[in-house]
Write an enzyme that holds these catalytic residues in place. Sequence first.
Site, PDB file in Angstrom:
ATOM      1  N   PRO A   2       0.757  -1.234   0.000  1.00  7.98           N
ATOM      2  CA  PRO A   2       0.000   0.000   0.000  1.00  7.98           C
ATOM      3  C   PRO A   2       0.796   1.299   0.000  1.00  7.98           C
ATOM      4  O   PRO A   2       1.213   1.759   1.040  1.00  7.98           O
ATOM      5  CB  PRO A   2      -0.830  -0.093   1.288  1.00  7.98           C
ATOM      6  CG  PRO A   2      -0.048  -0.992   2.197  1.00  7.98           C
ATOM      7  CD  PRO A   2       0.941  -1.718   1.380  1.00  7.98           C
ATOM      8  N   GLU A   3       0.978   1.900  -1.141  1.00  7.85           N
ATOM      9  CA  GLU A   3       1.297   3.318  -1.192  1.00  7.85           C
ATOM     10  C   GLU A   3       0.046   3.992  -1.742  1.00  7.85           C
ATOM     11  O   GLU A   3      -0.994   3.343  -1.872  1.00  7.85           O
ATOM     12  CB  GLU A   3       2.553   3.564  -2.048  1.00  7.85           C
ATOM     13  CG  GLU A   3       3.789   2.899  -1.440  1.00  7.85           C
ATOM     14  CD  GLU A   3       5.123   3.361  -2.004  1.00  7.85           C
ATOM     15  OE1 GLU A   3       5.211   4.505  -2.476  1.00  7.85           O
ATOM     16  OE2 GLU A   3       6.091   2.574  -1.961  1.00  7.85           O
ATOM     17  N   LYS A  52      -2.615   7.856   2.117  1.00  5.01           N
ATOM     18  CA  LYS A  52      -2.738   6.420   2.370  1.00  5.01           C
ATOM     19  C   LYS A  52      -3.979   6.090   3.196  1.00  5.01           C
ATOM     20  O   LYS A  52      -4.091   4.993   3.735  1.00  5.01           O
ATOM     21  CB  LYS A  52      -1.471   5.908   3.051  1.00  5.01           C
ATOM     22  CG  LYS A  52      -0.236   6.049   2.163  1.00  5.01           C
ATOM     23  CD  LYS A  52       1.056   5.835   2.924  1.00  5.01           C
ATOM     24  CE  LYS A  52       2.246   6.140   2.015  1.00  5.01           C
ATOM     25  NZ  LYS A  52       3.510   6.239   2.782  1.00  5.01           N
ATOM     26  N   ARG A 121      -3.251  17.257   9.130  1.00  3.37           N
ATOM     27  CA  ARG A 121      -1.853  16.820   9.222  1.00  3.37           C
ATOM     28  C   ARG A 121      -1.400  16.079   7.965  1.00  3.37           C
ATOM     29  O   ARG A 121      -0.370  15.398   7.982  1.00  3.37           O
ATOM     30  CB  ARG A 121      -1.645  15.955  10.472  1.00  3.37           C
ATOM     31  CG  ARG A 121      -2.421  14.670  10.510  1.00  3.37           C
ATOM     32  CD  ARG A 121      -2.111  13.898  11.794  1.00  3.37           C
ATOM     33  NE  ARG A 121      -3.007  12.780  11.985  1.00  3.37           N
ATOM     34  CZ  ARG A 121      -2.881  11.594  11.398  1.00  3.37           C
ATOM     35  NH1 ARG A 121      -1.873  11.371  10.580  1.00  3.37           N
ATOM     36  NH2 ARG A 121      -3.752  10.639  11.631  1.00  3.37           N
ATOM     37  N   ASN A 162       7.937   4.117   0.350  1.00  5.02           N
ATOM     38  CA  ASN A 162       9.364   3.884   0.190  1.00  5.02           C
ATOM     39  C   ASN A 162       9.779   3.582  -1.248  1.00  5.02           C
ATOM     40  O   ASN A 162      10.892   3.901  -1.650  1.00  5.02           O
ATOM     41  CB  ASN A 162       9.808   2.745   1.115  1.00  5.02           C
ATOM     42  CG  ASN A 162      11.288   2.830   1.441  1.00  5.02           C
ATOM     43  OD1 ASN A 162      11.890   3.893   1.346  1.00  5.02           O
ATOM     44  ND2 ASN A 162      11.866   1.696   1.812  1.00  5.02           N
ATOM     45  N   ARG A 249      13.805   4.030   6.988  1.00  2.00           N
ATOM     46  CA  ARG A 249      13.462   3.072   5.934  1.00  2.00           C
ATOM     47  C   ARG A 249      14.672   2.907   5.035  1.00  2.00           C
ATOM     48  O   ARG A 249      15.484   3.810   4.901  1.00  2.00           O
ATOM     49  CB  ARG A 249      12.269   3.566   5.102  1.00  2.00           C
ATOM     50  CG  ARG A 249      11.113   4.123   5.925  1.00  2.00           C
ATOM     51  CD  ARG A 249      10.420   3.055   6.736  1.00  2.00           C
ATOM     52  NE  ARG A 249       9.921   1.984   5.901  1.00  2.00           N
ATOM     53  CZ  ARG A 249       8.793   2.052   5.192  1.00  2.00           C
ATOM     54  NH1 ARG A 249       8.053   3.112   5.243  1.00  2.00           N
ATOM     55  NH2 ARG A 249       8.407   1.025   4.452  1.00  2.00           N
TER      56      ARG A 249
END
Length: 260
Positions: A2-3, A52, A121, A162, A249
């Site tokens: 999941p991106e 996301k 946010r 990532n 990461r």
Amino acid sequence: MPEGHTIHRLARDHLRDLRGESLTVTSPQGRAVQAATVLDGARIEAIDGYGKHLLYRWSTGDTLHVHLGLYGRFIRQRTPAEPPRGLKRLRLAGDRWTTDLSGPTACELFDPDAEERLLARLGPDPLRADADPDRFLFNLSRRRIPIGAALLDQSVIAGIGNVYRAEILHVLAIDPARPARELSEAQARAVWDTAARMLADGVRQGRIVTQAKPPGAKRLARGEALHVYRRHACATCGGPVTVGEMASRRLFSCVVCQQG
DNA sequence: AGGGTATGGTAAT
DNA sequence: TTACCCTACCCTC
């Protein structure tokens, strides 16, 4: 999985499969009982993806917030479905399709002000038509953290993970260690445009593909779809790919293409 | 059977 | 910075 592309594709698919039908909502694992109780028998009217995050708008007036985290996934099967196996947080059973959710970081009903707090946010999401690129430019201009860290910060830009981080910086030949606010405006715009294009491609294809498909090729094999992420050699120049760590990461970049 | 890993994020320190 | 949460899969023993 999941991106941001995964999330927007799920929003689209779930709308197609489930919208407008009275759904049987259950909590097989027993960890979303309240949501299941409130939503059982109701209908999904709309679904929003922000970065996301998934927001399901229900006929009851409720909003269900789902965040997949690293492991979360939806599995779809025909109705009537098999009894849930394994750890299933939520099951949505419609007339045609049944969708199981496992492993999410969040699966909860939103309070009236929870959505406002969430959106406050999150930076702009390049996959949304209402996204404002200037907000991204502004966010970058006031961060002294490396661009490689800024792209993973969801309050700077929402939806990049990532894989896209590594691929975006690579195709633009940007050194990930470069401070975000030192990018030129043209470079920052290029980052936004590249993110938007790559994410949109990801939605279309259902996976992350950043390399062009050679004419005649059907589908790029795994390992040929990306430029640097999890590769030993750069797909562009053949040079060595280094693996470092940034923002907790693994960060992949090409020593040759992305020199500072 | 057990360990390591993964495209994510939060809260405490 | 660190600890911790979430699940599935792959590798080794």
